[in-house]
Write a protein that holds these residues in place. Structure first.
Motif, short mmCIF file in Angstrom:
data_model
loop_
_atom_site.label_atom_id
_atom_site.label_comp_id
_atom_site.label_asym_id
_atom_site.label_seq_id
_atom_site.Cartn_x
_atom_site.Cartn_y
_atom_site.Cartn_z
N THR A 119 16.06 -3.50 8.11
CA THR A 119 14.71 -3.07 8.37
C THR A 119 13.53 -4.20 8.90
OG1 THR A 119 13.73 -3.66 6.27
CG2 THR A 119 14.73 -1.57 6.46
N LEU A 120 14.24 -5.48 8.76
CA LEU A 120 13.48 -6.53 9.43
C LEU A 120 12.26 -6.92 8.51
CD1 LEU A 120 13.98 -6.04 12.98
CD2 LEU A 120 15.42 -6.93 11.32
N ARG A 121 12.15 -6.58 7.48
CA ARG A 121 10.94 -7.03 6.54
C ARG A 121 11.17 -8.12 5.49
NH1 ARG A 121 10.13 -0.84 6.62
NH2 ARG A 121 11.42 -0.74 4.51
N SER A 122 12.29 -8.55 5.62
CA SER A 122 12.57 -9.48 4.30
C SER A 122 11.84 -10.87 4.82
CB SER A 122 14.11 -9.71 4.29
OG SER A 122 14.38 -11.09 3.71
N ARG A 123 11.53 -11.70 3.53
CA ARG A 123 10.98 -12.88 3.99
C ARG A 123 11.80 -14.11 4.30
NH1 ARG A 123 6.43 -13.45 -0.88
NH2 ARG A 123 4.91 -11.57 -0.22
N GLN A 124 13.26 -13.61 4.09
CA GLN A 124 14.25 -14.71 4.23
C GLN A 124 14.64 -14.58 5.78
OE1 GLN A 124 17.15 -15.21 0.99
NE2 GLN A 124 16.28 -13.56 -0.07
N MET A 125 14.64 -15.81 6.34
CA MET A 125 14.98 -15.76 7.73
C MET A 125 16.45 -15.15 8.07
SD MET A 125 16.95 -17.71 9.99
CE MET A 125 17.03 -19.25 9.39
N TRP A 126 17.07 -15.65 7.33
CA TRP A 126 18.71 -15.20 7.51
C TRP A 126 18.79 -13.74 7.38
CZ3 TRP A 126 21.89 -12.44 4.41
CH2 TRP A 126 21.34 -12.44 2.98
N ALA A 127 18.41 -13.25 6.41
CA ALA A 127 18.45 -11.89 6.19
C ALA A 127 18.05 -10.89 7.52
CB ALA A 127 17.85 -11.30 4.93
N ARG A 128 16.85 -11.40 7.85
CA ARG A 128 16.20 -10.65 9.33
C ARG A 128 17.17 -10.99 10.42
NH1 ARG A 128 11.67 -13.39 7.71
NH2 ARG A 128 11.92 -14.77 9.51
N PHE A 166 35.40 -9.64 12.95
CA PHE A 166 34.60 -10.79 13.32
C PHE A 166 34.04 -11.29 11.84
CE2 PHE A 166 30.96 -13.00 14.90
CZ PHE A 166 31.38 -13.58 16.16
N CYS A 167 34.84 -12.33 11.71
CA CYS A 167 34.48 -13.16 10.41
C CYS A 167 33.94 -14.53 10.62
CB CYS A 167 35.69 -13.14 9.53
SG CYS A 167 36.60 -11.79 9.20
N LEU A 168 33.41 -14.84 11.77
CA LEU A 168 32.75 -15.84 11.94
C LEU A 168 31.24 -16.08 11.67
CD1 LEU A 168 33.15 -18.80 13.41
CD2 LEU A 168 32.46 -17.77 15.71
N GLY A 169 30.88 -17.30 11.04
CA GLY A 169 29.56 -17.15 10.52
C GLY A 169 29.23 -18.67 10.21
N VAL A 170 27.91 -18.91 10.26
CA VAL A 170 27.36 -20.35 9.68
C VAL A 170 26.46 -19.94 8.54
CG1 VAL A 170 27.86 -21.30 11.93
CG2 VAL A 170 25.71 -20.28 11.42
N SER A 171 26.30 -21.11 7.94
CA SER A 171 25.16 -20.93 6.69
C SER A 171 23.91 -21.45 7.42
CB SER A 171 25.55 -21.91 5.54
OG SER A 171 24.27 -22.17 4.79
N SER A 172 22.77 -20.87 6.74
CA SER A 172 21.44 -20.97 7.34
C SER A 172 20.84 -22.21 6.72
CB SER A 172 20.63 -19.67 7.19
OG SER A 172 20.43 -19.49 5.65
N VAL A 173 21.44 -22.73 5.76
CA VAL A 173 20.77 -23.93 5.01
C VAL A 173 20.50 -24.92 5.71
CG1 VAL A 173 21.31 -25.51 3.04
CG2 VAL A 173 22.11 -23.04 2.94
#
Length: 232
Positions: A122-131, A72-79
């Motif tokens: 861990t869902l602790r990141s401040r970055q939305m995309w990372a969570r 599964f290589c499909l993805g979008v940028s969060s920008v």
């Protein structure tokens, strides 16, 4: 075990790079590419389905049976994207696709998900995309596949001859040799990513989450292999 692969994102840089490795591998019997547009590739192993709405797979679900791996290589940028929409196009879309494949192929299908370096399960990141990516990884691992691997590549070197390359690459691609030498934990090639997916699908891997160093190791086919026992 010969691989029959379902691949998404073949019109993107990552998906195309992985597709090339699949087409060149004698261990791959067939590739079914599902994307919103044609990949531009013609190969005896390759069959393509053009499908625009990945949230509704009902029109094509009968064609998704008989495969033992998904890349599964499909993805979008969060920008520039708000969290609800990014979540819909990342987590919801991916899980719907995975659940459909699980229903039509069973738990023996190996699901490989391209996430990204910096993803936080861990869902602790401040970055939305990372969570959101982290939540997606966690949900995929709990879905019911016997093998589900999360790939977190960093800077990727394109494969020569690729038709779909990110616009920034022509400006920064030349930095790859230096980055590989001085920052090896953050740099790999798309060929290594594709090879790693092929090898873990056939041989397994000791960790469900593969960071860049794991991707490079697994690409050789000798990285922390585990023996998979299946009933005949």
């Amino acid at each position: 075990m010969k691989l029959r692969v379902i691949l998404t994102g073949a019109t993107g840089m990552v998906g195309e790079g992985v597709l090339l490795e699949c087409l060149n591998s004698p261990q791959v019997e067939q590739v079914l590419s599902i994307s919103r547009g044609a990949s531009g590739r013609i190969h005896p192993k390759l069959r393509e389905i053009i499908h625009t709405d990945f949230h509704n797979l009902a029109p094509i679900q009968d064609q998704l049976t008989g495969y033992n791996a998904c890349f599964f290589c499909l993805g979008v940028s969060s920008v520039g994207m708000k969290e609800p929409e990014y979540r819909r196009l990342t987590q919801d879309l991916t899980l719907h696709f995975a659940q459909t494949l699980l229903a039509h192929n069973g738990p023996d299908l190996t699901f490989c998900y391209v996430s990204g370096a910096g993803t936080d399960d861990t869902l602790r990141s401040r970055q939305m995309w990372a969570r959101v990516k982290g939540e997606t990884e966690n949900a995929l691992r709990a879905l019911g596949f016997r093998q589900a691997y999360m790939f977190r590549p960093g800077f990727l070197r394109a494969t020569p001859g690729q038709q779909h390359v990110l616009s920034y690459y022509k400006y920064f691609g030349w930095l790859y040799p230096a980055l590989r030498r001085f920052m090896p934990k953050y740099v790999s090639t798309l060929a290594e990513l594709g090879q790693a997916m092929l090898h873990v699908s056939q041989r397994g891997y000791a960790k469900p989450v593969l960071e860049v160093s794991d991707i490079v190791t697994a690409a050789t086919g000798y990285g922390n292999p585990i023996i998979l026992l299946t009933a005949e």
